[in-house]
Motif scaffolding. Structure first.
Motif, mmCIF file in Angstrom:
data_model
loop_
_atom_site.group_PDB
_atom_site.id
_atom_site.type_symbol
_atom_site.label_atom_id
_atom_site.label_comp_id
_atom_site.label_asym_id
_atom_site.label_seq_id
_atom_site.Cartn_x
_atom_site.Cartn_y
_atom_site.Cartn_z
ATOM 1 N N ASP A 159 -8.780 2.765 1.138
ATOM 2 C CA ASP A 159 -9.476 3.126 -0.095
ATOM 3 C C ASP A 159 -9.022 2.198 -1.207
ATOM 4 O OD1 ASP A 159 -10.520 4.207 -2.363
ATOM 5 O OD2 ASP A 159 -9.165 5.927 -2.397
ATOM 6 N N HIS A 180 0.827 -1.212 0.000
ATOM 7 C CA HIS A 180 0.000 0.000 0.000
ATOM 8 C C HIS A 180 0.856 1.253 0.000
ATOM 9 C CE1 HIS A 180 -4.150 -1.489 1.624
ATOM 10 N NE2 HIS A 180 -3.810 -2.045 0.489
ATOM 11 N N ARG A 231 -3.997 3.028 -0.212
ATOM 12 C CA ARG A 231 -4.530 2.269 -1.344
ATOM 13 C C ARG A 231 -3.417 1.401 -1.925
ATOM 14 N NH1 ARG A 231 -4.654 7.861 -4.771
ATOM 15 N NH2 ARG A 231 -2.442 7.863 -5.289
#
Ligand SMILES: [Cu+2]
Length: 180
Positions: free
Chosen positions: A169, A90, A102
């Motif tokens: 996210d 991430h 993300r």
């Protein structure tokens, strides 16, 4: 640290374990030789100061510094762990006022003779879909699957940490996998 009923401070115990783990990695990465001769290429990739956030939640993150002492760039294609099959690399990003994380859009690449630090609020290895809590002091084994050469296994020791709870996210992941 704030719990007086523990006779031995947690930071001291996990610090000692982290040190021991780093030492073992350093030796094995250099094929058992004294690794004071880093001047010629010894083709080693190592991970130092690896730790994982202790948590009772179903996700956590792994941090540390990956060093590429080889004469070529290293590409980390994927990561495996001893605690879940669902592991992602991430990056942190800002969404309005909010800090989010993300999946990286490109595989993590470390140039020759460079290090890449995974830290709270930045890049990290994400552990998802955890079935069990990760307890302080617990050791989690991670494997970096490199595009070339041997995979790199290392151990991260769990410690209490109040941060690293960014909103997840997953929006940028094209291929989301099967989940569970
Ligand atoms: Cu994450």
């Amino acid at each position: 640290m704030s719990f007086p009923r523990f006779p031995l401070p947690d930071w001291r115990r996990s610090g000692a374990v982290v040190g021991a783990v780093s030492l073992v990695l350093g030796v094995s990465a250099c094929g058992g030789d004294d690794h004071s001769d880093h001047s010629h290429d010894d083709h080693s990739v190592s991970v130092d100061d690896a730790w994982v956030k202790a948590t009772g939640a179903n996700m956590s993150a792994v941090f540390g510094t990956i060093t590429n002492d080889t004469d070529a760039e290293v590409v980390i294609e994927s990561v495996e762990s001893s605690v879940t099959d669902s592991v992602e690399l991430h990056e942190a990003a800002t969404d309005g006022d909010q800090s989010v994380m993300r999946p990286m859009e490109e595989p993590l690449t470390i140039a020759s003779e460079e290090s890449h630090t995974l830290e709270a609020g930045g890049d990290h290895i994400m552990l998802l879909a955890l079935d069990e809590p990760i307890e302080t002091g617990q050791e989690v084994v991670l494997t970096l699957n490199l595009a070339e050469g041997d995979d790199l296994e290392f151990t991260a020791v769990a410690k209490e940490f109040a941060g690293a709870d960014e909103e997840y996210d997953p929006g940028h992941a094209d291929d989301h996998g099967d989940g569970d």
